[in-house]
Design a protein around this motif. Structure first.
Motif, mmCIF file in Angstrom:
data_model
loop_
_atom_site.group_PDB
_atom_site.id
_atom_site.type_symbol
_atom_site.label_atom_id
_atom_site.label_comp_id
_atom_site.label_asym_id
_atom_site.label_seq_id
_atom_site.Cartn_x
_atom_site.Cartn_y
_atom_site.Cartn_z
ATOM 1 N N ARG A 157 0.839 -1.199 0.000
ATOM 2 C CA ARG A 157 0.000 0.000 0.000
ATOM 3 C C ARG A 157 0.873 1.248 0.000
ATOM 4 N NH1 ARG A 157 -4.294 -0.186 4.644
ATOM 5 N NH2 ARG A 157 -4.876 1.725 3.534
ATOM 6 N N ASP A 158 0.273 2.303 -0.487
ATOM 7 C CA ASP A 158 0.982 3.573 -0.525
ATOM 8 C C ASP A 158 1.137 4.126 0.894
ATOM 9 O OD1 ASP A 158 2.187 5.875 -1.223
ATOM 10 O OD2 ASP A 158 0.570 6.653 -2.485
ATOM 11 N N ALA A 159 2.315 4.630 1.181
ATOM 12 C CA ALA A 159 2.577 5.155 2.530
ATOM 13 C C ALA A 159 1.702 6.353 2.841
ATOM 14 C CB ALA A 159 4.058 5.526 2.658
ATOM 15 N N ARG A 160 1.330 7.123 1.832
ATOM 16 C CA ARG A 160 0.492 8.295 2.077
ATOM 17 C C ARG A 160 -0.910 7.885 2.534
ATOM 18 N NH1 ARG A 160 1.291 11.441 -3.492
ATOM 19 N NH2 ARG A 160 1.044 9.259 -4.172
ATOM 20 N N ASP A 161 -1.448 6.788 1.974
ATOM 21 C CA ASP A 161 -2.764 6.305 2.411
ATOM 22 C C ASP A 161 -2.710 5.825 3.847
ATOM 23 O OD1 ASP A 161 -3.614 6.895 -0.117
ATOM 24 O OD2 ASP A 161 -3.446 4.830 -0.860
ATOM 25 N N GLU A 163 -0.665 6.835 6.196
ATOM 26 C CA GLU A 163 -0.545 7.996 7.072
ATOM 27 C C GLU A 163 -1.877 8.731 7.195
ATOM 28 O OE1 GLU A 163 2.527 10.408 5.542
ATOM 29 O OE2 GLU A 163 4.167 9.005 6.028
ATOM 30 N N ALA A 164 -2.637 8.780 6.082
ATOM 31 C CA ALA A 164 -3.935 9.464 6.126
ATOM 32 C C ALA A 164 -4.905 8.730 7.042
ATOM 33 C CB ALA A 164 -4.510 9.587 4.721
ATOM 34 N N GLU A 165 -4.883 7.400 7.025
ATOM 35 C CA GLU A 165 -5.762 6.641 7.912
ATOM 36 C C GLU A 165 -5.357 6.813 9.372
ATOM 37 O OE1 GLU A 165 -5.765 2.631 6.686
ATOM 38 O OE2 GLU A 165 -6.847 2.993 4.803
ATOM 39 N N GLU A 166 -4.062 6.887 9.627
ATOM 40 C CA GLU A 166 -3.619 7.050 11.010
ATOM 41 C C GLU A 166 -3.959 8.430 11.549
ATOM 42 O OE1 GLU A 166 0.510 6.228 10.913
ATOM 43 O OE2 GLU A 166 0.260 4.041 10.763
ATOM 44 N N GLN A 167 -4.031 9.428 10.695
ATOM 45 C CA GLN A 167 -4.302 10.788 11.151
ATOM 46 C C GLN A 167 -5.775 11.035 11.421
ATOM 47 O OE1 GLN A 167 -2.666 13.379 8.211
ATOM 48 N NE2 GLN A 167 -0.516 12.887 8.705
#
Length: 424
Positions: A157-161, A163-167
């Protein structure tokens, strides 16, 4: 001088012709695009650029399709040999639904017929052939625990996705967060049921939450619901009514016999039914007669129609689930016109499921002439018949209700008048 002038004129004319030729002579570049259907021609001149598109018709064997319109197909087929016609028939699928399938496809079975179809032998042959046919050998033998071939691995998975879920965070306030942190699992399940989160629980948990019965023990979030035990109800006891004794009581006009129920008694003979119907006109106490699922036929139903016309006290008649034809049902409804005491008549679920438009219209006309009928148990398919019958029955009910109200008012004022006269 004259010759010199003439030479000047000739030179001038030649110069003008050269200028005209230079003006008319242009540099022309032509580009042609040719495809199967279209030709595109682009012409560029010093003054303008013109593009034209030419559409060429489709061709078959080097000829336009329009040239085949005048061809006589019958004469061409007459020139073919039987072998050529067979080959042509295999290549052409006639779009004709009236032809059998064996004449429409190109497969031809050259085997001789072995006799009529025997389904049992065919199934045995297919099963035997399937068992005797050897399995195709595997390129790699099966070994338990070993993965054969390439195992599918999901792409990273993309790291940006991630990070977005964790935020993502929901701020519900300290009060709600404290309540949810201290809530038990059963309380959270009840809350999910109230909020309508059906996918988070099973059926037993959802209904237990709505009915406030308490959560089933041992289920939790990962519990598996079990099938609910069916409630066993005892079978209805058979109808124990003595037919011969009932017929005798009807003949004797027993004052205690008001309701006669012969439902689901299937061993009543036609002779006993004839005796019962013959005794109905003389009876003055019977009000309810139920003959559901007793095997009534047209013969006995006609006798019942004749008995209904002379009945004086019968209010409810039920002949559902029998073998009465639609014309005889019309006879029964017609007999209700002469019997002004019957308020309810039921005759649905007969041998013929559909009465038909003609029969329904006849029944509708007869019901509209009946002023005493309040309830009718018949399945009418057409909307016109249903609406007309329902409207007429409602009018009968309203009229009887108004008559009853007037009688009650008359009695009330009559009693008041009597009391006032006594006081005076």
């Amino acid at each position: 001088m004259a010759d010199t002038a003439k030479d000047k004129d000739v030179i001038d004319q030649e110069a003008e012709e050269v200028e005209v030729k230079e003006e008319t002579t242009t540099t022309t570049t032509t580009t042609k695009k040719t495809s199967q259907w279209h030709k595109t021609r682009t012409t560029k001149t010093s003054a303008t650029t013109k593009t034209t598109t030419l559409t060429t018709p489709a061709k078959l064997y080097g000829k336009d399709l329009s040239e085949y319109d005048d061809v006589d197909v019958e004469s061409l087929l007459a020139q073919l040999s039987p072998e050529e016609i067979t080959i042509l028939a295999k290549e052409v699928d006639p779009d004709d639904n009236f032809l059998p399938p064996d004449q429409r496809n190109s497969y031809e079975c050259t085997k001789e017929a072995t006799g009529p179809l025997n389904r049992k032998q065919l199934i045995e042959h297919i099963n035997k052939q399937a068992i005797e046919t050897p399995d195709q050998p595997e390129f790699e033998p099966f070994v338990q625990g070993k993965v054969r071939g390439k195992k599918w691995v999901p792409p990273p998975r993309d790291a940006r996705d991630i990070e977005a879920e964790e935020q993502i965070a929901i701020d519900m306030g300290e009060e709600y967060e404290h309540a949810l942190n201290d809530a038990t699992q059963e309380e959270i399940i009840d809350l999910a049921a109230i909020l309508g989160f059906h996918s988070m629980m099973n059926q037993d948990q959802y209904h237990a939450s709505l009915l406030n019965k308490g959560q089933p023990v041992g289920l939790g979030w990962d519990g598996i619901t079990k099938s609910t035990q069916q409630k066993l109800f005892p079978m209805d006891p058979p109808n124990s009514t003595d037919v011969e004794e009932s017929i005798k009581r009807v003949k004797d006009d027993d004052s205690k016999l008001i309701d006669l129920n012969l439902n689901n008694i299937k061993n009543i003979s036609d002779e006993k039914l004839e005796q019962l119907f013959a005794a109905l006109p003389q009876n003055e106490h019977l009000e309810v007669l139920s003959l559901t699922n007793v095997g009534l036929t047209d013969k006995t139903a006609l006798l019942l129609a004749a008995a209904i016309e002379k009945s004086k006290t019968l209010r409810v008649l039920n002949v559902e689930t029998n073998f009465i034809s639609p014309p005889v049902i019309v006879k029964l409804v017609q007999a209700l016109l002469k019997c002004h005491t019957i308020e309810e008549f039921r005759a649905s679920n007969q041998r013929s499921a559909v009465l038909g438009n003609k029969i329904e219209m006849e029944i509708t006309d007869l019901v509209e002439k009946n002023s005493s009928l309040l309830r009718l148990g018949l399945h009418l398919e057409f909307n016109d018949a249903r609406h007309r019958v329902a409207a007429h029955l409602q009018r009968n009910i309203d009229r009887i209700r108004k008559d009853l109200e007037l009688r009650l008012q008359f009695r009330f004022f009559n009693n008041l008048h009597r009391k006032s006269t006594r006081i005076q």
